[in-house]
Motif scaffolding. Structure first.
Motif, PDB file in Angstrom:
ATOM      1  N   GLY A 144      -0.249  -1.897   3.373  1.00 22.23           N
ATOM      2  CA  GLY A 144       0.844  -1.693   2.420  1.00 22.23           C
ATOM      3  C   GLY A 144       1.761  -0.547   2.769  1.00 22.23           C
ATOM      4  O   GLY A 144       2.949  -0.568   2.407  1.00 22.23           O
ATOM      5  N   GLY A 145       1.242   0.456   3.469  1.00 21.24           N
ATOM      6  CA  GLY A 145       2.077   1.603   3.836  1.00 21.24           C
ATOM      7  C   GLY A 145       2.645   2.295   2.601  1.00 21.24           C
ATOM      8  O   GLY A 145       2.003   2.418   1.572  1.00 21.24           O
ATOM      9  N   ILE A 146       3.896   2.743   2.715  1.00 22.03           N
ATOM     10  CA  ILE A 146       4.550   3.465   1.629  1.00 22.03           C
ATOM     11  C   ILE A 146       5.181   2.523   0.615  1.00 22.03           C
ATOM     12  O   ILE A 146       5.012   2.675  -0.595  1.00 22.03           O
ATOM     13  CB  ILE A 146       5.645   4.412   2.169  1.00 22.03           C
ATOM     14  N   LEU A 147       5.890   1.513   1.088  1.00 24.10           N
ATOM     15  CA  LEU A 147       6.652   0.633   0.194  1.00 24.10           C
ATOM     16  C   LEU A 147       6.033  -0.742   0.014  1.00 24.10           C
ATOM     17  O   LEU A 147       6.518  -1.544  -0.783  1.00 24.10           O
ATOM     18  CB  LEU A 147       8.092   0.482   0.710  1.00 24.10           C
ATOM     19  N   GLY A 148       4.980  -1.039   0.761  1.00 22.79           N
ATOM     20  CA  GLY A 148       4.300  -2.317   0.582  1.00 22.79           C
ATOM     21  C   GLY A 148       4.786  -3.396   1.522  1.00 22.79           C
ATOM     22  O   GLY A 148       5.908  -3.355   2.037  1.00 22.79           O
ATOM     23  N   SER A 149       3.937  -4.383   1.754  1.00 14.92           N
ATOM     24  CA  SER A 149       4.290  -5.491   2.652  1.00 14.92           C
ATOM     25  C   SER A 149       5.107  -6.556   1.939  1.00 14.92           C
ATOM     26  O   SER A 149       5.955  -7.208   2.548  1.00 14.92           O
ATOM     27  CB  SER A 149       3.016  -6.119   3.226  1.00 14.92           C
ATOM     28  N   ALA A 183      -6.645  -3.114  -4.187  1.00 15.48           N
ATOM     29  CA  ALA A 183      -6.308  -3.348  -2.779  1.00 15.48           C
ATOM     30  C   ALA A 183      -5.104  -4.279  -2.677  1.00 15.48           C
ATOM     31  O   ALA A 183      -4.214  -4.070  -1.832  1.00 15.48           O
ATOM     32  CB  ALA A 183      -7.504  -3.945  -2.046  1.00 15.48           C
ATOM     33  N   ALA A 184      -5.069  -5.309  -3.526  1.00 15.98           N
ATOM     34  CA  ALA A 184      -3.948  -6.248  -3.519  1.00 15.98           C
ATOM     35  C   ALA A 184      -2.658  -5.556  -3.946  1.00 15.98           C
ATOM     36  O   ALA A 184      -1.581  -5.819  -3.390  1.00 15.98           O
ATOM     37  CB  ALA A 184      -4.252  -7.430  -4.435  1.00 15.98           C
ATOM     38  N   ILE A 185      -2.744  -4.657  -4.933  1.00 14.40           N
ATOM     39  CA  ILE A 185      -1.562  -3.930  -5.410  1.00 14.40           C
ATOM     40  C   ILE A 185      -1.050  -2.981  -4.331  1.00 14.40           C
ATOM     41  O   ILE A 185       0.157  -2.935  -4.040  1.00 14.40           O
ATOM     42  CB  ILE A 185      -1.899  -3.153  -6.698  1.00 14.40           C
ATOM     43  N   ALA A 186      -1.953  -2.213  -3.713  1.00 15.46           N
ATOM     44  CA  ALA A 186      -1.553  -1.268  -2.670  1.00 15.46           C
ATOM     45  C   ALA A 186      -0.997  -1.996  -1.457  1.00 15.46           C
ATOM     46  O   ALA A 186      -0.096  -1.489  -0.773  1.00 15.46           O
ATOM     47  CB  ALA A 186      -2.743  -0.401  -2.272  1.00 15.46           C
ATOM     48  N   ASP A 187      -1.520  -3.179  -1.156  1.00 16.39           N
ATOM     49  CA  ASP A 187      -1.017  -3.996  -0.051  1.00 16.39           C
ATOM     50  C   ASP A 187       0.377  -4.513  -0.377  1.00 16.39           C
ATOM     51  O   ASP A 187       1.310  -4.398   0.424  1.00 16.39           O
ATOM     52  CB  ASP A 187      -1.990  -5.157   0.179  1.00 16.39           C
ATOM     53  N   GLN A 188       0.523  -5.056  -1.567  1.00 19.90           N
ATOM     54  CA  GLN A 188       1.788  -5.681  -1.976  1.00 19.90           C
ATOM     55  C   GLN A 188       2.911  -4.659  -2.151  1.00 19.90           C
ATOM     56  O   GLN A 188       4.031  -4.862  -1.706  1.00 19.90           O
ATOM     57  CB  GLN A 188       1.568  -6.433  -3.282  1.00 19.90           C
TER      58      GLN A 188
END
Length: 376
Positions: free
Chosen positions: A242-247, A274-279
């Motif tokens: 997800g990085g800073i702004l998300g995928s 995990a899904a939220i931080a990824d998104q």
């Protein structure tokens, strides 16, 4: 009959709007993420269920705001012992069903609920009632053991299921209440030592299966190639993606899903963070924690200004639940805490969890609405 559930305009003005808005935004944020991480594989199945439970929760929220919480005081024993009976029924084969290794669910037709969620609220209400009757004198020996008894009855049944995650939740709820009400720190220390001893006994009793133990301790050594560390590994990769702004691939034209949605088992429940931080990346996680911050801060404020011990302890118990559940759930997704079945409050998919959590917050709002004497 319906007049009993009618909110007077003067009471409506006393509703903590920030708390109410934070509650609703968190639920909607959860529904959105449940959809994004399940749409590719399940379509609208999970999100439809969550929306139905959201509607039921809003109805329950209104009811538990409309009825004066001091009226509920008289019915607490019925609620508490009713939740204990439901816990016992969940242990009966043919009535209770096994989910994730624990016989702690009751299913009627297509409807299923977890009695431990109800018992969690029952513990808070019963301890709040008893402390109010004791005038807050928690350090008197007789009073202390009465409170321990009411906490222990449902927890021992939950341990027997076995559901270590919910057992931990209940323990830290009670610990939060006892600490806030001024229990002697030496007794708290003894309680923590007793908890460690109890965990050792249960751990070696045979109640907990080997795969459950490995799942619980997998965070200590995630490099080991095991089915019980797979979920954690995938969670860490998803959060890192997800990085800073998300995928944000779920918003793309081709309808693709995020890494977590595709690779983390059951991302809509225990590992939804995990899904939220990824998104949405670090920014999305900050938004989530900010909403939680507003919610918890407002509940603490209401606890401090409650007109009675009963209302104050209700608020403290619910704040304790949120603090521990958030810390535990997010901690296990990043490898800092053991993997348990503790969901992220108001965010994870789950009907009985959402309903009881909304009712809990509704009770806090109720306490805040009635801090002042309103003349009708």
């Amino acid at each position: 009959m319906f007049k009993r559930f009618k909110l007077d305009v003067r009471l409506i003005k006393e509703i903590d709007k920030t708390l109410l808005i934070s509650l609703i935004l968190l639920i909607l944020y959860g529904i959105l993420n449940v959809y994004l991480c399940t749409k590719a594989q399940y379509g609208l199945f999970f999100v439809k269920s969550q929306v139905i439970w959201f509607a039921l929760s809003m109805l329950a929220l209104y009811i538990f705001m409309a009825v004066d919480y001091t009226t509920i005081f008289n019915y607490v024993p019925i609620f508490y012992w009713g939740s204990v009976i439901l816990l016992l029924l969940a242990m009966v084969p043919g009535i209770g069903v096994v989910v994730n290794g624990a016989r702690g669910w009751i299913r009627v037709g297509g409807f299923g609920f977890q009695p431990a969620e109800i018992a969690k609220l029952g513990i808070i209400l019963m301890i709040a009632k008893r402390l109010d009757e004791m005038e807050g004198k928690i350090n008197e020996v007789k009073n202390f053991f009465i409170l321990v008894f009411y906490a222990a009855v449902p927890v021992l049944i939950i341990v027997r299921q076995p559901d270590m995650g919910m057992s931990m939740v209940c323990f830290f709820i009670v610990l939060g209440i006892f600490y806030t009400m001024g229990l002697d720190i030496r007794i708290i220390g003894g309680g923590l030592m007793s908890l460690v001893l109890a965990i050792i006994i249960v751990w070696n009793s045979g109640f907990i299966q080997l795969y459950q133990k490995e799942r619980f301790t997998g965070f200590l050594n995630p490099e080991v190639d095991s089915a019980n560390t797979y979920q954690l590994k995938q969670s860490l990769i998803g959060i890192g993606s997800g990085g800073i702004l998300g995928s944000r691939p779920s918003f793309s034209i081709d309808g693709s899903s995020s890494y977590s949605a595709q690779n983390v088992p059951e991302p809509q429940t225990d590992f939804i963070f995990a899904a939220i931080a990824d998104q949405y990346g670090f920014l999305g996680a900050i938004v989530l924690l900010t909403l939680y911050g507003f919610l918890i801060y407002k509940m603490i404020s209401i606890a401090r200004t409650s007109k009675d011990i009963f209302g104050s302890v209700i608020c403290v118990g619910i704040v304790s639940y949120f603090l521990f559940a958030i810390f535990q759930n997010i901690g296990m997704t990043i490898g800092l805490m053991p993997i348990t079945g503790i969901t992220l409050p108001l965010i994870s998919c789950g009907g009985s969890s959402l309903l009881t959590t909304v009712i809990s917050v509704g009770l806090v709002i109720n306490v805040g609405m009635r801090r002042k004497k309103i003349f009708f």
